[in-house]
Design an enzyme around this catalytic site. Structure first.
Site, PDB file in Angstrom:
ATOM      1  N   ASP A   1      40.790  36.043  53.351  1.00 44.27           N
ATOM      2  CA  ASP A   1      41.764  35.716  52.313  1.00 44.27           C
ATOM      3  C   ASP A   1      43.188  35.652  52.888  1.00 44.27           C
ATOM      4  OD1 ASP A   1      41.962  35.503  49.305  1.00 44.27           O
ATOM      5  OD2 ASP A   1      43.370  37.138  49.604  1.00 44.27           O
TER       6      ASP A   1
ATOM      7  N   HIS B   1      37.238  29.011  43.712  1.00 47.86           N
ATOM      8  CA  HIS B   1      37.577  29.734  42.488  1.00 47.86           C
ATOM      9  C   HIS B   1      39.067  29.629  42.127  1.00 47.86           C
ATOM     10  CE1 HIS B   1      38.620  32.187  45.854  1.00 47.86           C
ATOM     11  NE2 HIS B   1      39.318  32.993  45.079  1.00 47.86           N
TER      12      HIS B   1
ATOM     13  N   ASP C   1      33.868  38.201  51.633  1.00 46.63           N
ATOM     14  CA  ASP C   1      35.292  37.914  51.499  1.00 46.63           C
ATOM     15  C   ASP C   1      36.037  39.094  52.109  1.00 46.63           C
ATOM     16  OD1 ASP C   1      37.708  36.674  50.432  1.00 46.63           O
ATOM     17  OD2 ASP C   1      36.361  35.780  48.946  1.00 46.63           O
TER      18      ASP C   1
HETATM   19  O1  TEU Z   1      44.358  32.674  47.279  1.00 47.36           O
HETATM   20  C1  TEU Z   1      45.550  32.395  47.904  1.00 47.36           C
HETATM   21  C2  TEU Z   1      46.346  31.212  47.494  1.00 47.36           C
HETATM   22  O2  TEU Z   1      47.241  30.882  48.203  1.00 47.36           O
HETATM   23  C3  TEU Z   1      46.169  30.408  46.291  1.00 47.36           C
HETATM   24  O3  TEU Z   1      45.135  29.522  46.331  1.00 47.36           O
HETATM   25  C4  TEU Z   1      46.258  31.239  45.045  1.00 47.36           C
HETATM   26  O4  TEU Z   1      45.024  31.296  44.433  1.00 47.36           O
HETATM   27  C5  TEU Z   1      47.226  30.738  44.031  1.00 47.36           C
HETATM   28  O5  TEU Z   1      46.588  29.826  43.236  1.00 47.36           O
HETATM   29  C6  TEU Z   1      48.492  30.190  44.516  1.00 47.36           C
HETATM   30  O6  TEU Z   1      49.084  29.401  43.504  1.00 47.36           O
HETATM   31  C7  TEU Z   1      43.638  33.795  47.642  1.00 47.36           C
HETATM   32  C8  TEU Z   1      42.434  33.953  46.737  1.00 47.36           C
HETATM   33  O7  TEU Z   1      41.582  32.873  46.946  1.00 47.36           O
HETATM   34  C9  TEU Z   1      42.903  34.101  45.334  1.00 47.36           C
HETATM   35  O8  TEU Z   1      41.870  34.098  44.401  1.00 47.36           O
HETATM   36  C10 TEU Z   1      43.688  35.363  45.252  1.00 47.36           C
HETATM   37  O9  TEU Z   1      44.271  35.487  43.982  1.00 47.36           O
HETATM   38  C11 TEU Z   1      44.795  35.438  46.298  1.00 47.36           C
HETATM   39  O10 TEU Z   1      44.397  34.995  47.575  1.00 47.36           O
HETATM   40  C12 TEU Z   1      45.246  36.851  46.456  1.00 47.36           C
HETATM   41  O11 TEU Z   1      44.249  37.610  47.056  1.00 47.36           O
END
Ligand code: TEU
Length: 587
Positions: free
Chosen positions: A222, A354, A114
């Site tokens: 990410d 996740h 990641d």
């Molecule tokens: O997620 C980014 C994202 O836009 C969303 O899916 C987020 O999880 C959130 O639910 C918006 O409502 C990524 C990662 O997958 C997430 O786990 C992190 O929290 C986020 O970026 C920040 O790094």
């Protein structure tokens, strides 16, 4: 920025579609915190993963995508990184990591890391230095701004712009030491890096090269479509009923995004000969943009995670105002992405990760009578489309959402912040907020993997950091690995089919019955070989009228999901029935 799409020389240098190994690969995502705990501290770790590699090999996946294991204060479970070149002690050591990588490679699997570089942790030395003084040489590595003119620093409304954070509240945090604010699109412990600064980009590329030199096989990036922000960071429109502006137009697919990704490709991947995989996580990406991002000739990323289908059940008030997505909407959306990236670009295919509620509870039916069939039906339609499928840990077992009883059961910062703001600041009824969290919280995906019917589902000998789903006695890996009728066995069959049938990995896609309210049907075609998928995404019986039904009567049934019932193209489907056929097309 050079437009490589119209540059024949650049196109000529692009690898042929058939050469890209990931077109027939299946990726398995591990969220280390919840996968397997080897030392009894209640938190999953690298040695826990090493101990369960048989499970992955039996499933047949080609690649593991490992959610962050870097040093982190764990404000957002590792998506807040304080050292990109160290393993968090909760997860193990670099030696454990090297061992995991070697073991995966020895078993013929790859490992994708990641890459979280839209932001760091506020405890990362870069940020600590940046915050130390307005004159710090790293000041410009982050987005520091003075309070809004006419407002007292730190007072509500004094934020430099009106953008909201993904995790509730404003996207700015006031730093008393320097009297300035810094931007954080996520938690306040996740300050956004300033990609305009070439030193930041150099540091990121160095770090990526360091991991590739160590032997990793690529990156899941990410929120990578958020790294380029519109200069001036202007105020955004405030959606009806919202408190903060929606900054998306100013940071999603920002002005320099394609340039940055092309530069990254050039500086990290271009000189290498390995078989890498890059996938960009891109909330709010459109099909048109995805085509640009994934056009091999442009050399940006191999594929993207788009969010359209996982936004279909969001209501007017966003994800915590959930509605229902109809099967028709789901197939129309996925079908559109199949068509949009048919000629140029590539899809990633996922139901779960996740951040998403469990698919069997969301688009399926997790009640006893339909749980297994609906999990298999959803897996079938996803895995046989054109693209690279991703399986999120536990999905292959049909793991469900969690029956959270109270706010104390949640661990996720997004859920906890939302509850605090919605209940305390906005006065919403706690029960209503809880009801929405139960359906949409990211914690649904984060309960421990259910390995057995033993204590803590075999996840840990200690107390798990988040409670185990009480249905572990019924849904667990040990039971399913022995059972040919299990969800696990079905995933295994789907993955094997992708590996053995080129029509699955390389064939073209055509959606059938687009108007049917519940039947998701499509064909895949490659030369004279054709695959037909028919699935009833509903707990009611369905009838359908296939355009070329007669032509399919003699086709070979390859896979069904209702034990004992042989798939037949007869215009009828049982509840949640899924059928797959293959044939040679003549004439
Ligand atoms: O997620 C980014 C994202 O836009 C969303 O899916 C987020 O999880 C959130 O639910 C918006 O409502 C990524 C990662 O997958 C997430 O786990 C992190 O929290 C986020 O970026 C920040 O790094």
């Amino acid at each position: 920025m050079t437009d490589l799409t119209t540059n024949p020389a650049a196109r000529a240098g692009a690898p042929a579609a058939d050469d890209q190994w990931w077109r027939s690969a299946v990726v398995y995502q591990i969220y280390p915190r919840s996968f397997a705990d080897s030392d009894g501290d209640g938190v999953g770790d690298l040695r826990g993963i090493i101990q369960h590699l048989d499970h992955l090999q039996e499933l047949g996946v080609d690649v593991v995508w490992l959610s962050p294991v870097y040093a982190s204060p764990q404000d957002d479970n590792g998506y807040d990184i304080s050292d990109y070149r160290a393993i968090d002690p909760a997860y193990g050591t670099l030696e454990d990591f090297d061992e995991l990588l070697a073991d995966l490679h020895a078993r013929g699997m790859k490992l994708v890391m990641d890459l979280v570089v839209n932001h760091t942790s506020d405890e990362h030395p870069w940020f600590v230095e940046s915050a130390s003084s307005v004159d710090s040489p790293k000041r410009d590595w982050y987005w520091w701004r003075k309070p809004r003119a006419g407002f007292a620093a730190g007072a509500p409304g004094a934020e430099p712009n009106n953008w909201g954070s993904f995790f509730s509240g404003p996207a700015w945090h006031y730093d008393e030491v320097s009297g300035e604010y810094y931007l954080h699109l996520f938690s306040r412990k996740q300050p956004d890096l300033n990609w305009e600064n070439p030193e930041v980009r150099d540091a990121v590329y160095d770090m990526m090269n360091w991991w590739l030199d160590r032997g990793v096989d690529g990156f899941r990036m990410d929120v990578i479509n958020l790294i380029s922000k519109v200069a001036g960071l202007p105020d955004a429109e405030v959606p009806p009923g919202a408190v903060h502006g929606d900054g998306f137009p100013f940071y999603a697919q920002g002005p320099r995004i394609h340039e940055f990704l092309q530069e990254m490709h050039e500086r990290v991947f271009a000189g290498r000969t390995g078989d890498y995989l890059t996938v960009g996580e891109m909330p709010g990406v459109t099909v048109e943009h995805a085509r640009l991002f994934t056009d091999p000739a442009r050399r940006e990323v191999d594929m993207v995670f788009q969010f359209e289908h996982v936004g279909l059940d969001h209501g007017a008030g966003g994800k915590f105002d959930p509605g229902a997505a109809s099967p028709r909407d789901v197939k129309a959306s996925l079908g559109r992405w199949q068509e949009g990236l048919a000629e140029t670009g590539w899809n990633s295919l996922y139901w779960n990760n996740h951040d998403q509620p469990r698919v069997v509870s969301r688009f399926g039916d997790d009640r006893p009578e339909h749980r297994v069939a609906s999990a298999k039906a959803l897996a079938t339609v996803l895995h046989l489309m054109r693209g690279t499928p991703y399986v999120y840990q536990g999905e292959e077992l049909g793991m469900t959402n969690m029956p959270f009883a109270s706010i104390d059961d949640f661990r996720d910062i997004e859920s906890l912040n939302h509850y605090a703001v919605a209940v305390a600041a906005q006065g919403q009824a706690p029960e209503a907020v809880l009801a929405a969290l139960r359906v949409m919280s990211r914690d649904n995906a984060r309960t421990p993997v259910q390995w057995s019917d033993g204590p803590a589902a075999g996840f840990t000998t200690g107390t798990p950091w988040i409670a185990v789903n009480p249905n572990a006695a019924l849904i667990n890996a040990a039971a399913q690995r022995e059972d040919p009728g299990s969800v696990f066995a079905h995933y295994r069959a789907l993955i094997a089919l992708r590996h053995s049938e080129r029509v699955v990995s390389h064939g073209s896609f055509e959606l059938l019955l687009p108007e049917h309210p519940t039947v998701f049907a499509y064909t895949r075609t490659l030369g004279d070989r054709q695959l037909l998928v028919i699935a009833n995404l509903s707990g009611e019986r369905a009838v359908y009228d296939l355009p070329d039904a007669a032509g399919w009567r003699e086709a070979e049934p390859v896979l069904g999901n209702l034990g004992g019932r042989l798939p037949r193209v007869d215009g009828r489907c049982e509840p949640w029935e899924a059928q797959v056929f293959l044939q040679e097309v003549t004439g």
